[in-house]
Scaffold this active site. Structure first.
Site, PDB file in Angstrom:
ATOM      1  CG  ASP A 106     -17.011  26.553 -41.222  1.00 46.24           C
ATOM      2  OD1 ASP A 106     -16.897  26.169 -42.394  1.00 46.24           O
ATOM      3  OD2 ASP A 106     -16.197  26.251 -40.336  1.00 46.24           O
ATOM      4  CB  CYS A 107     -19.491  24.509 -45.329  1.00 41.35           C
ATOM      5  SG  CYS A 107     -18.617  25.546 -46.525  1.00 41.35           S
TER       6      CYS A 107
END
Length: 774
Positions: free
Chosen positions: A296-297
């Site tokens: 996830d970012c």
């Protein structure tokens, strides 16, 4: 997450400059030609990795052998750098397609020939249809539009969707993105939508590459001072196996997904993106993922800078790659991986293994074939087509749920209800209907516009926005209700109340909304219909019990055609057939259950979670939904009353004979040899309207000594069927002892309890005696 936010997370002046340089490179390269190996390029056309007739694994190894270490490292992040000397352009991996092409990520842009894309209902609404073929068809349409935009140079082919986390807690702001609270429904949704997106091309090729997220036990964003960046989800092996991991396993096994995303949170003290057991051992080892694992970012940055899981950034880079991470959404690996190699924390071969997984997916997509491939004919005319718009409308029809219909007040009649008061903060909204992770819709029909097609409307918002902080507009709303033949109140939530990074604190309607509903209902001279837009459940006990509120409809976030669908259902042009994919709890539930408690099962004063384990009152139960017609069930054929479970060896038999739990481990059985028990359920439409109906089959296991089981019942199968008025349809469900009658013990092991299992199909019950074949 923006480049600016990424820079803030790193926290070092030199690194900040590097981050902005990387972002500038991304912005200048994102719309380069999206395939390599152009046959017109004499430098590359003879290279082996450019030959489409060579096996992909050979092409990948050839390309890896030509890249420098620095070039490899710059391809470990979402805004992968170009390699001009090999004719390879930069590529943006991050695109979103949760319920239509979105411009939330940097990989897709709207404008010019592509001003918008079809925006389907939010996932929680589509899930309420319980229609697996619909889910797959939506995926197919979204992938058509994705390929069209890719061909136009404004989108990529890697989409970080769907979100298949379990809606464990009704307050979760991202519950709207998920298929609901049941792991089997989420698993079926995951596989169906992924198949639609990725296609079924021969030769292991991909139409687009889907990604199932967020692995695992991620369902808290920001609650009571605890946020997802700092949350350690303490989860038992039992709950991981029978709840949290079920959709992800299905994504890989049944859906053949090309990617899985690890989450921000820790699980039992380890960041998921640095957990070798979760990534390398489970996703890639046990489940055999054919694809890549992405963070996830900024997750790697988060577990270094915010969770302080490692002492140095180089250690964080090494831990993530060695755990099985292949791609970083964010610049962290581009900045610190080379240092990890120099310090001996990583080898170039570790990087090769990660890069091989991403390059393989790109080659399966045809991005190194030198042309646009079999989907080259798709273009602007294939986006927002009439057929796609109709599917968005039909998806809303199928997902909207009728929760109350006193005295058959609905449907309204255009002849008798010629003037309709349309009231409420969501009565004339557009973007609210598409929820989050949305793009630019083709066109909108608001509830007011939809109802105006059937009747003269008197419109009053009643309050300014869903926060509804004042009652100054109540008088005008009451006056409209007094004048109209019927009143439709469109209330509920929006992204200011529930969203990513925004969990709710309670389950009631915000502000003065309840007062507005009550006062308008008192004033109305005609039937009052309450329409709710929301992702999560709302405690509307007051309206359920108020005889002046004739009907309640939950529309979720119904997509670009939501207003038309709501109106069609209110006036009977469509018959509602949706069922709730989550339990609607009373407000006092949240006082008993902290969001931070991950346990699914009830214990002591803790009431448990979801219909499978919760023991307490509800506003509306999972699977509830009314229709304008009536359905009955019967068993068309007498099903088996007994199933014998054969064991794989004598040692297993001895284990079972001496076991106090009266159960058999699934791993000790010959599952493939078991006869399946067909259930033939006859569904009769005994009313006056044609309608769709969902056949749910629940299993209730015997109580026989398996410690910590605690399950009330569990859904094992569901089928959607359309039945004409006065007609019958037969649905067949094959019950598999291993797959459907198994439960998970406290150690996370699947077992088949011996004894009487009860199957529930509507009001029907059927008992199966399961015993060992010794």
């Amino acid at each position: 997450m923006s480049c600016y936010n990424k820079a803030l997370l790193i926290g070092n002046k030199v690194v900040v400059i590097l981050v902005f340089l990387l972002c500038l490179v991304h912005s200048s390269e994102s719309l380069r030609p999206l395939f390599a190996c152009d046959p017109a390029n004499g430098l590359t056309r003879t290279l082996r990795f450019c030959r489409a007739n060579v096996p992909i694994h050979v092409r990948v190894q050839d390309l890896l052998g030509r890249l420098t270490l620095q070039e490899k490292i710059r391809n470990l992040v979402n805004n992968a750098a170009a390699v001009p000397r090999l004719g390879i352009g930069g590529y943006e991996w991050w695109s979103e397609a949760l319920h239509g092409i979105s411009d939330v990520g940097p990989g897709a842009k709207f404008g010019g020939a592509f001003p918008g894309a079809t925006s389907f209902p939010q996932v929680i609404t589509t899930a309420a249809s319980f229609n697996q073929s619909l889910w797959e068809e939506i995926g197919r349409v979204v992938s058509d539009e994705a390929r069209a935009m890719y061909n136009g140079g404004v989108a990529g082919l890697t989409y970080w969707s769907p979100n298949v986390n379990i809606l464990r807690d009704p307050r979760w702001g991202r519950g709207q993105e998920t298929p609901g609270e049941d792991p089997i429904v989420a698993a079926k949704y995951a596989a169906s939508y992924v198949r639609g997106l990725q296609g079924t091309a021969a030769g292991n090729r991909l139409k687009v590459a889907a990604c199932c997220k967020h692995y695992t036990a991620y369902d808290l964003d920001n609650w009571n001072g605890v946020d997802r960046f700092h949350f350690n989800a303490k989860v038992t092996q039992q709950d991981l196996e029978d709840t949290y991991n079920v959709p992800f396993k299905s994504c890989v096994y049944e859906g053949k997904v090309a990617s899985v995303m690890c989450s921000y949170n820790q699980v039992n003290g380890k960041p998921t993106c640095a957990d070798e057991n979760l990534l390398k051992n489970t996703i890639r080892g046990q489940w055999r993922l054919n694809g890549y694992i992405v963070s996830d970012c900024d997750s790697v940055d988060v577990f270094f800078n915010q969770q302080h899981y490692t002492s140095t950034p180089e250690e964080a880079a090494a831990r993530s790659i060695k755990a099985g991470l292949d791609l970083d959404c964010g610049p962290f690996l581009a900045i610190f991986t080379e240092g990890a190699v120099k310090k001996g924390l990583l080898t170039e071969n570790d990087i090769n293994l990660a890069l091989a997984n991403t390059l393989t997916v790109q080659m399966r997509l045809g991005m190194f074939d030198g042309n646009l491939g079999p989907y080259a004919n798709l273009g602007p005319r294939d986006v927002c087509t009439p057929a796609h718009k109709h599917l968005a409308l039909e998806a809303a029809h199928q997902g909207i749920v009728l929760l109350k219909n006193s005295a058959r007040s609905l449907p309204l009649s255009p002849r008798r209800h010629r003037t309709v008061a349309v009231i409420g903060p969501n009565s004339d909204v557009t973007e609210t209907m598409i929820g989050n992770y949305a793009g630019k819709a083709c066109a909108y029909t608001s509830p007011l516009q939809g109802i105006s097609r059937y009747a003269r409307t008197l419109h009053q918002a009643g309050c300014a926005g869903v926060a509804c902080k004042g009652n100054q507009g109540f008088g005008a709303a009451e006056a409209a209700a007094r004048e109209a033949d019927a009143t439709v109140l469109v209330m509920g939530l929006d992204q200011s109340i529930e969203a990513e990074t925004r969990d709710r604190t309670g389950l009631l309607l915000p502000g003065y909304q309840q007062d507005l509903v009550t006062r308008v209902a008192q004033a109305s001279r005609g039937p009052v219909i309450l329409v709710l837009m929301s992702g999560g459940p709302i405690d509307v006990t007051f309206a359920k019990n108020d005889p002046r509120v004739a009907a309640i409809i939950w529309a979720g976030y119904p997509g670009q055609a939501g207003g038309a669908a709501i109106a069609n259902i209110i006036f009977g042009a469509a018959n509602p057939g949706g069922k709730l994919p989550m339990t609607w709890y009373p407000q006092d539930y949240v006082a008993k259950v902290p969001m931070t408690v991950m346990a699914m099962r009830a214990s002591g004063n803790y009431p448990g979670r979801t219909y499978r384990f919760y023991k307490g009152p509800v506003v509306f139960p999972f699977g509830f939904g009314l229709s304008y017609t009536t359905f009955t069930h019967s068993l068309a054929k007498s099903p088996l009353a007994q199933l014998s479970v054969s064991l794989s060896n004598l040692n297993s038999a001895n284990t079972i004979l001496n076991s106090s739990s009266h159960s058999i481990k699934v791993s000790h059985t010959n599952c493939n040899s078991f006869p399946k028990m067909p259930l033939h359920v006859e569904v009769s439409n005994t009313g006056e309207f044609d309608g769709t109906h969902t056949v749910f089959v629940f299993a209730e296991p015997p109580i026989n000594g398996i410690k910590g089981l605690g399950v009330n019942k569990q859904l094992i199968a569901f089928e959607k069927v359309h039945v004409m008025a006065g007609a019958k349809q037969t649905v067949q469900v094959d019950v598999d002892a291993c797959k459907h009658l198994g439960v998970v013990d406290e150690y996370g092991k699947r077992r088949i309890p011996m004894g009487e299992h009860k199957l529930h199909i509507g009001d029907l019950k059927h008992t199966i005696l399961v015993q060992p074949q010794l």
